[in-house]
Design a protein around this motif. Structure first.
Motif, PDB file in Angstrom:
ATOM      1  N   THR A  39       0.938  -1.107  -0.020  1.00 40.25           N
ATOM      2  CA  THR A  39      -0.098   0.075   0.168  1.00 40.25           C
ATOM      3  C   THR A  39       0.820   1.209  -0.013  1.00 40.25           C
ATOM      4  N   ALA A  40       1.846   1.413   0.934  1.00 43.62           N
ATOM      5  CA  ALA A  40       2.793   2.599   0.918  1.00 43.62           C
ATOM      6  C   ALA A  40       3.537   2.854  -0.655  1.00 43.62           C
ATOM      7  N   LEU A  41       3.954   1.425  -1.246  1.00 45.38           N
ATOM      8  CA  LEU A  41       4.665   1.694  -2.546  1.00 45.38           C
ATOM      9  C   LEU A  41       3.914   2.309  -3.388  1.00 45.38           C
ATOM     10  N   VAL A  42       2.511   1.637  -3.454  1.00 48.25           N
ATOM     11  CA  VAL A  42       1.577   2.060  -4.447  1.00 48.25           C
ATOM     12  C   VAL A  42       1.150   3.828  -4.288  1.00 48.25           C
ATOM     13  N   SER A  43       0.883   4.110  -3.091  1.00 49.43           N
ATOM     14  CA  SER A  43       0.653   5.362  -2.519  1.00 49.43           C
ATOM     15  C   SER A  43       1.921   6.471  -2.989  1.00 49.43           C
ATOM     16  N   SER A  44       2.970   5.888  -2.866  1.00 52.22           N
ATOM     17  CA  SER A  44       4.177   6.839  -3.152  1.00 52.22           C
ATOM     18  C   SER A  44       4.282   7.079  -4.433  1.00 52.22           C
ATOM     19  N   ALA A  45       3.968   5.752  -5.321  1.00 47.99           N
ATOM     20  CA  ALA A  45       4.180   5.927  -6.782  1.00 47.99           C
ATOM     21  C   ALA A  45       3.278   6.968  -7.305  1.00 47.99           C
ATOM     22  N   ASP A  46       2.017   7.138  -6.721  1.00 47.37           N
ATOM     23  CA  ASP A  46       0.999   7.896  -7.239  1.00 47.37           C
ATOM     24  C   ASP A  46       1.091   9.108  -6.639  1.00 47.37           C
ATOM     25  N   LYS A  47       2.094   9.592  -5.811  1.00 47.10           N
ATOM     26  CA  LYS A  47       1.987  10.537  -4.914  1.00 47.10           C
ATOM     27  C   LYS A  47       2.396  11.894  -5.976  1.00 47.10           C
ATOM     28  N   THR A  48       1.499  13.035  -5.987  1.00 48.47           N
ATOM     29  CA  THR A  48       1.925  14.237  -6.743  1.00 48.47           C
ATOM     30  C   THR A  48       2.381  15.331  -5.626  1.00 48.47           C
ATOM     31  N   VAL A  49       3.166  16.192  -6.191  1.00 49.71           N
ATOM     32  CA  VAL A  49       3.610  17.292  -5.302  1.00 49.71           C
ATOM     33  C   VAL A  49       3.435  18.641  -6.045  1.00 49.71           C
ATOM     34  N   PRO A  50       2.877  19.693  -5.479  1.00 48.37           N
ATOM     35  CA  PRO A  50       2.845  21.036  -6.177  1.00 48.37           C
ATOM     36  C   PRO A  50       4.274  21.599  -6.679  1.00 48.37           C
ATOM     37  N   MET A  51       4.523  21.844  -7.792  1.00 51.27           N
ATOM     38  CA  MET A  51       5.799  22.153  -8.051  1.00 51.27           C
ATOM     39  C   MET A  51       5.755  23.678  -8.824  1.00 51.27           C
ATOM     40  N   LEU A  52       6.848  24.302  -8.857  1.00 52.60           N
ATOM     41  CA  LEU A  52       6.742  25.655  -9.900  1.00 52.60           C
ATOM     42  C   LEU A  52       7.226  25.247 -11.224  1.00 52.60           C
ATOM     43  N   ALA A  53       6.421  26.051 -12.184  1.00 54.93           N
ATOM     44  CA  ALA A  53       6.649  25.928 -13.807  1.00 54.93           C
ATOM     45  C   ALA A  53       6.876  27.328 -14.228  1.00 54.93           C
ATOM     46  N   ALA A  54       7.671  27.300 -15.317  1.00 55.05           N
ATOM     47  CA  ALA A  54       7.630  28.658 -15.723  1.00 55.05           C
ATOM     48  C   ALA A  54       6.479  29.165 -16.726  1.00 55.05           C
ATOM     49  N   LYS A  55       5.989  30.243 -16.266  1.00 54.11           N
ATOM     50  CA  LYS A  55       4.618  30.775 -16.949  1.00 54.11           C
ATOM     51  C   LYS A  55       5.000  30.990 -18.358  1.00 54.11           C
ATOM     52  N   GLU A  56       5.736  31.894 -18.721  1.00 51.03           N
ATOM     53  CA  GLU A  56       6.638  32.200 -19.989  1.00 51.03           C
ATOM     54  C   GLU A  56       8.056  31.750 -20.297  1.00 51.03           C
TER      55      GLU A  56
END
Length: 215
Positions: A39-56
């Motif tokens: 369960t922990a392995l599946v949850s870790s693989a499916d984990k998303t984190v808010p990251m910064l990306a360039a707008k332009e």
């Protein structure tokens, strides 16, 4: 011929395992531990984190601010620490040390201070059409020809080899027309004086795409 059982020998009986049997408890614990690990392995693989990306698109040397970025959810796993998270504070007086394209996650290595840059962007007026593929991030060779005493130009000389394009601009003139496109390239400090001397003396600038150079 069968023989009667010896009454002095106790009979062996199969007994149902008790909940207090240590072997049964150990087996249950092993099963639960295995389920928890999966369960922990599946949850870790499916984990998303808010990251910064360039707008332009952000050119090298551009001062950075929070409004230059958007928040995106990404799965990076072990690579998460190499990129800027949305929760991370923007470093003070940070500038881009490498080209950031729209939608790209922001590597921590792409942030630095202006005084740490060993290459600085310089705008070049280009006298001939730009080659196909000459866009931000591409590499070009810059050739210059200085004016001669006969109202012409001398033989072109290779001034910058595999210079990285930081951006392209087409400024408008005061009369509403368009001026020639300017190519901004990253110039090392060791070549800056020679290039500025050529520009101040009206040198003719041409660029040649150098696709085989290392980025």
């Amino acid at each position: 011929m069968s023989s009667a059982p010896d009454p002095s020998v106790p009979a062996l009986r199969l007994q149902q395992p008790s909940w207090k049997d240590p072997r049964l408890l150990i087996g249950i614990l092993l099963v639960l531990a295995s389920l928890a690990g999966v369960t922990a392995l599946v949850s870790s693989a499916d984990k998303t984190v808010p990251m910064l990306a360039a707008k332009e698109q952000i050119a090298v040397g551009t001062p950075l601010a929070a409004e230059d970025f958007v928040v995106v959810d990404a799965r990076l796993g072990d690579l998460e620490g190499a990129y800027l998270r949305a929760a991370d504070p923007m470093p003070a007086n940070a500038v881009a040390t490498s080209l950031l394209r729209p939608g790209e996650l922001v590597p921590r290595s792409a942030l630095g201070r202006a005084d740490e840059l060993d290459r600085k962007p310089v705008g070049l007026p280009v006298d001939s059409p730009l080659p196909d593929g000459a866009g931000p991030g591409a590499r070009v060779d810059v050739w210059v020809a200085l004016p001669d005493a006969r109202n012409g130009f001398g033989e072109p000389q290779l001034l910058l080899e595999a210079a990285e394009i930081s951006q392209l601009t087409r400024p408008s003139s005061a009369l509403g027309g368009l001026q020639p496109e300017q190519l901004h390239v990253l110039v090392p400090d060791s070549k800056m004086a020679v290039l500025l001397h050529a520009l101040s003396n009206g040198a003719r600038i041409n660029v040649v795409l150098n696709p085989g150079s290392a980025s």
